[in-house]
Write a protein that holds these residues in place. Structure first.
Motif, PDB file in Angstrom:
ATOM      1  N   SER A  40       0.826  -1.211   0.000  1.00  0.00           N
ATOM      2  CA  SER A  40       0.000   0.000   0.000  1.00  0.00           C
ATOM      3  C   SER A  40       0.862   1.264   0.000  1.00  0.00           C
ATOM      4  N   ASP A  41       2.052   1.187   0.599  1.00  0.00           N
ATOM      5  CA  ASP A  41       2.958   2.338   0.612  1.00  0.00           C
ATOM      6  C   ASP A  41       3.439   2.656  -0.802  1.00  0.00           C
ATOM      7  N   ILE A  42       3.766   1.612  -1.559  1.00  0.00           N
ATOM      8  CA  ILE A  42       4.210   1.804  -2.939  1.00  0.00           C
ATOM      9  C   ILE A  42       3.079   2.396  -3.780  1.00  0.00           C
ATOM     10  N   LEU A  43       1.868   1.880  -3.592  1.00  0.00           N
ATOM     11  CA  LEU A  43       0.724   2.393  -4.355  1.00  0.00           C
ATOM     12  C   LEU A  43       0.464   3.872  -4.031  1.00  0.00           C
ATOM     13  N   THR A  44       0.642   4.248  -2.763  1.00  0.00           N
ATOM     14  CA  THR A  44       0.460   5.647  -2.373  1.00  0.00           C
ATOM     15  C   THR A  44       1.495   6.537  -3.050  1.00  0.00           C
ATOM     16  N   ILE A  45       2.755   6.082  -3.096  1.00  0.00           N
ATOM     17  CA  ILE A  45       3.820   6.861  -3.736  1.00  0.00           C
ATOM     18  C   ILE A  45       3.541   7.013  -5.225  1.00  0.00           C
ATOM     19  N   SER A  63      12.068   6.947 -13.693  1.00  0.00           N
ATOM     20  CA  SER A  63      10.867   7.152 -12.867  1.00  0.00           C
ATOM     21  C   SER A  63      10.794   6.106 -11.759  1.00  0.00           C
ATOM     22  N   LEU A  64      11.258   4.901 -12.030  1.00  0.00           N
ATOM     23  CA  LEU A  64      11.289   3.862 -10.994  1.00  0.00           C
ATOM     24  C   LEU A  64      12.240   4.265  -9.869  1.00  0.00           C
ATOM     25  N   SER A  65      13.338   4.931 -10.231  1.00  0.00           N
ATOM     26  CA  SER A  65      14.294   5.378  -9.217  1.00  0.00           C
ATOM     27  C   SER A  65      13.627   6.303  -8.213  1.00  0.00           C
ATOM     28  N   LYS A  66      12.721   7.143  -8.698  1.00  0.00           N
ATOM     29  CA  LYS A  66      12.080   8.101  -7.801  1.00  0.00           C
ATOM     30  C   LYS A  66      11.168   7.422  -6.795  1.00  0.00           C
ATOM     31  N   ILE A  67      10.616   6.269  -7.147  1.00  0.00           N
ATOM     32  CA  ILE A  67       9.812   5.511  -6.179  1.00  0.00           C
ATOM     33  C   ILE A  67      10.704   5.026  -5.044  1.00  0.00           C
ATOM     34  N   PHE A  68      11.877   4.481  -5.407  1.00  0.00           N
ATOM     35  CA  PHE A  68      12.822   4.024  -4.387  1.00  0.00           C
ATOM     36  C   PHE A  68      13.279   5.200  -3.525  1.00  0.00           C
ATOM     37  N   SER A 123      16.381  14.749  -8.663  1.00  0.00           N
ATOM     38  CA  SER A 123      16.070  13.587  -7.812  1.00  0.00           C
ATOM     39  C   SER A 123      15.165  13.986  -6.655  1.00  0.00           C
ATOM     40  N   VAL A 124      14.606  12.999  -5.989  1.00  0.00           N
ATOM     41  CA  VAL A 124      13.770  13.223  -4.808  1.00  0.00           C
ATOM     42  C   VAL A 124      14.639  13.343  -3.568  1.00  0.00           C
ATOM     43  N   LEU A 125      15.658  12.518  -3.485  1.00  0.00           N
ATOM     44  CA  LEU A 125      16.499  12.424  -2.293  1.00  0.00           C
ATOM     45  C   LEU A 125      17.573  13.513  -2.256  1.00  0.00           C
ATOM     46  N   GLY A 126      18.006  13.988  -3.435  1.00  0.00           N
ATOM     47  CA  GLY A 126      19.094  14.954  -3.496  1.00  0.00           C
ATOM     48  C   GLY A 126      18.882  16.207  -2.669  1.00  0.00           C
ATOM     49  N   PRO A 127      17.738  16.910  -2.796  1.00  0.00           N
ATOM     50  CA  PRO A 127      17.525  18.123  -1.998  1.00  0.00           C
ATOM     51  C   PRO A 127      17.585  17.883  -0.494  1.00  0.00           C
ATOM     52  N   LEU A 128      17.053  16.746  -0.035  1.00  0.00           N
ATOM     53  CA  LEU A 128      17.086  16.450   1.402  1.00  0.00           C
ATOM     54  C   LEU A 128      18.525  16.239   1.873  1.00  0.00           C
ATOM     55  N   LEU A 129      19.315  15.539   1.076  1.00  0.00           N
ATOM     56  CA  LEU A 129      20.720  15.327   1.440  1.00  0.00           C
ATOM     57  C   LEU A 129      21.467  16.655   1.470  1.00  0.00           C
ATOM     58  N   PHE A 130      21.112  17.566   0.569  1.00  0.00           N
ATOM     59  CA  PHE A 130      21.776  18.874   0.584  1.00  0.00           C
ATOM     60  C   PHE A 130      21.403  19.653   1.846  1.00  0.00           C
ATOM     61  N   LEU A 131      20.157  19.569   2.289  1.00  0.00           N
ATOM     62  CA  LEU A 131      19.757  20.259   3.526  1.00  0.00           C
ATOM     63  C   LEU A 131      20.580  19.751   4.708  1.00  0.00           C
ATOM     64  N   ILE A 132      20.823  18.441   4.749  1.00  0.00           N
ATOM     65  CA  ILE A 132      21.640  17.870   5.826  1.00  0.00           C
ATOM     66  C   ILE A 132      23.076  18.398   5.718  1.00  0.00           C
ATOM     67  N   TYR A 133      23.553  18.505   4.490  1.00  0.00           N
ATOM     68  CA  TYR A 133      24.933  18.928   4.250  1.00  0.00           C
ATOM     69  C   TYR A 133      25.173  20.359   4.738  1.00  0.00           C
ATOM     70  N   ILE A 134      24.196  21.232   4.508  1.00  0.00           N
ATOM     71  CA  ILE A 134      24.365  22.661   4.836  1.00  0.00           C
ATOM     72  C   ILE A 134      23.758  23.017   6.189  1.00  0.00           C
TER      73      ILE A 134
END
Length: 638
Positions: free
Chosen positions: A107-112, A188-193, A312-323
């Motif tokens: 159900s989590d995958i379907l929601t994403i 697009s599959l990468s963005k689900i992961f 990417s989806v994860l990139g901005p979050l990793l940058f927030l952690i970095y700065i």
């Protein structure tokens, strides 16, 4: 003859838009056809000049672009040297924290997948979001198994780590590769992961309050508008107290591209992301490939050595952690950040000691940037001193990296034009120019477009300019109201001096003043429901209690204590004034009570309908010559 041509066009476009009334994409294609704005692929020059070489071969050109995009961040970071380690600024103790991934369900995958935008673009695998949505029921189960295996092993699928880049021309010489920016297309599959990882990591960071409060980028409940409101509110409060505030707008070069993977890994470990969880994030960033495609010709693959994946989806979050630890670099400056856009601010006095202090603190900021391999663009870094029109100000001379920082009188802060006197004429003039251009276009099309298409143009091309930061500049909106009225007459094809209030009512559109009230009450809704950053708690109204002997029967919200008139005209004061007027006005009775019973969307609709109902008589526009010269406000398109 002209009237005959106009009537033929009118019938043609009415028929076209009626046929496409349920297809917004084809509707906009028809609109662009009329506006001569069809999407045309810009043909690249046949000859490029790069590194003192002439490039003509398509494959060589693709490889040259790819090499430039791959190495621009790496080259910048390699030339940055620092005597201070980045770990010097990691001063808190988070050794007791330990982040763990949780297994997910189908159900989590379907929601994403459901939340993915409807897009037909794709990466190298040629699988689009649109295709994934159509087969979600079939692929959700195997995807769940693969994602859970990724979370257990700490290995991100290698096949999903290749990006395709398309160069887009910016400005300047179109034969120079450096004048192009990369548009990255990921799987697009990468963005689900990535969504699975980002959702759990974000929940962890928020639950342990690890992200600094100064950061407004890529966070739920934060926005550029709130960042601008907080900055303006702070500056006005300081002016009201008799201080002289100073802003320094830091500009970083290719910040997302120069991010150092080793430093990021150490910071992730510092925040409690360890073991398999850390290995997964390191694996996600490592061994990534990129190619560039130009007119169907692809370059060879190259390895990405620094930075986070664009798009990417994860990139901005990793940058927030970095700065995230940059506020610890200075005890003198306060900060407001939106991703890599960083604004420093403090108060200055008319002494040489202040100038020395500021330059010392700027060196500390520069030291943090060097330690974290981030490149500062001093030429685009600006400073602004805020003051009232009559006050004499001593302007300090500021340096960073041995280069003087340019002082300016106005600056585009996240889309809001701010000047040193904190008046909004510049911003209003800027958006007025944009709105006027749209109105001119609508005026040319009013004889051939049906009303609902003209209203679509208004909602799409004008309303965003009206809404953005309206709560900051909206008290000075008389010029905008004139443009709004002109647009209403055009949409309804009315006489140029027609009374507009019934047209606003007929079209169900709010006037700019009422739109300001709507935005203010929506802000108040979020404030009451604790949906805003913690800073805005100071906007919460306080009740006037009166004396103990004579309590107030119907206490009003107490106005903030300010000293000057310009401080009384700020949104913080106006919010209190609006809530008091709403509470006292019989026609608006119950509006504030709906905060506890409605959703934000439902509350907005309720207020809008309340305001629309207060407008003047609703004439029969179809038969009223003073409102319309043509009986086609809503033509019978059947």
């Amino acid at each position: 003859m002209r009237q005959t041509i106009r009537e033929a066009k009118k019938q043609y476009y009415h028929r076209i838009f009626f046929n496409f009334k349920n297809n917004i994409k084809k509707t906009w294609t028809a609109i662009k056809e009329t506006l001569n704005r069809n999407n045309k692929t810009t043909k690249l020059p046949s000859v490029f000049y790069h590194n003192n070489q002439i490039i003509q071969d398509p494959t060589d050109l693709a490889n040259a672009f790819n090499d430039y995009f791959i190495n621009i961040g790496t080259n910048l970071s390699q030339h940055i040297e620092s005597d201070t380690s980045h770990s010097y600024y990691l001063k808190n103790n988070y050794s007791n924290l330990d982040f763990k991934f949780k297994q997910i369900h189908e159900s989590d995958i379907l929601t994403i997948i459901k939340k993915l935008k409807m897009k037909f673009s794709s990466g190298l695998d040629c699988i689009s979001n649109n295709l994934i949505k159509h087969v979600s029921d079939v692929i959700s189960k195997p995807l769940t198994l693969i994602v859970n295996q990724m979370l257990i092993t700490g290995i991100f699928p290698y096949k999903l780590k290749t990006s395709k880049v398309i160069p887009i021309f910016k400005k300047g010489d179109d034969t120079s590769i450096s004048n192009y920016r990369p548009i990255s297309l990921l799987s697009s599959l990468s963005k689900i992961f990535e969504h699975v990882i980002a959702d759990q990591l974000t929940e962890y960071l928020i639950s342990h309050n690890l992200l600094c409060s100064e950061q407004f980028g890529f966070r739920t409940g934060y926005s550029t508008e709130l960042a601008a409101l907080q900055l303006v509110d702070k500056m006005i409060n300081q002016l009201d107290e008799g201080n002289t505030p100073l802003n320094i707008y830091i500009d970083l070069s290719k910040a997302f591209d120069t991010l150092d993977h080793k430093i990021l890994a150490e910071k992730l470990n510092y925040y409690g992301i360890k073991n398999t969880e850390l290995n997964l994030l390191k694996n996600y960033l490592s061994n990534r490939d990129q190619l560039t495609e130009i007119n169907g010709i692809q370059s060879s693959l190259q390895k990405i050595k620094t930075g986070v994946p664009q798009g990417s989806v994860l990139g901005p979050l990793l940058f927030l952690i970095y700065i995230n630890d940059i506020p610890s670099s200075s005890n003198h400056f306060n900060m407001i950040m939106y991703a890599d856009d960083t604004t420093l601010f403090c108060n200055i006095n008319n002494t040489d000691e202040t100038e020395i202090t500021l330059n010392t603190e700027l060196e500390k900021i520069s030291c943090w940037l060097r330690a974290n391999k981030l490149s500062l663009n001093v030429e685009k870094t600006k400073c602004m001193v805020f003051h009232t029109t009559k006050k004499h100000v001593h302007y300090p001379t500021l340096f960073i990296n041995d280069m003087e920082i340019e002082r300016i009188e106005q600056f585009n802060f996240l889309g809001l034009h701010i000047n040193s006197n904190l008046t909004w004429d510049t911003h209003i003039n800027q958006i007025s120019l944009k709105i006027s251009k749209v109105i001119g276009t609508m005026n040319r099309l009013k004889y051939i477009y049906p009303t609902h298409i003209l209203q679509t143009l208004y909602n799409t091309l004008i309303v965003p300019h009206l809404n953005y930061c309206l709560i900051i500049w909206g008290l000075n909106s008389s010029l905008i109201l004139l443009l709004q009225k002109k647009a209403m007459r055009i949409i309804s094809n009315s006489w140029y001096r027609a009374h507009t209030e019934p047209i606003f009512k007929y079209l169900n559109i709010l006037k700019i003043d009422d739109l300001y009230w709507l935005m203010a009450l929506k802000f108040y809704f979020k404030l009451e429901n604790k949906l805003l950053p913690i800073y805005f708690n100071i906007f919460a109204p306080k009740k006037s209690q009166g004396s103990t002997k004579y309590p107030i029967r119907n206490p009003q919200n107490q106005m903030p204590q300010v000293k000057h008139q310009y401080a009384r005209n700020t949104f913080r004061c106006e919010l209190i004034s609006i809530t008091n007027r709403v509470r006292n006005k019989i026609d608006y009775e119950g509006i504030l009570d709906k905060i506890q019973t409605h959703s934000l969307h439902g509350y907005s609709l309720y207020i809008k309908n309340k305001f629309i109902d207060q407008y003047g008589y609703e004439c029969n526009i179809l038969n009223c010559y003073s409102c319309s010269r043509y009986n086609d406000l809503y033509p019978n398109e059947n």
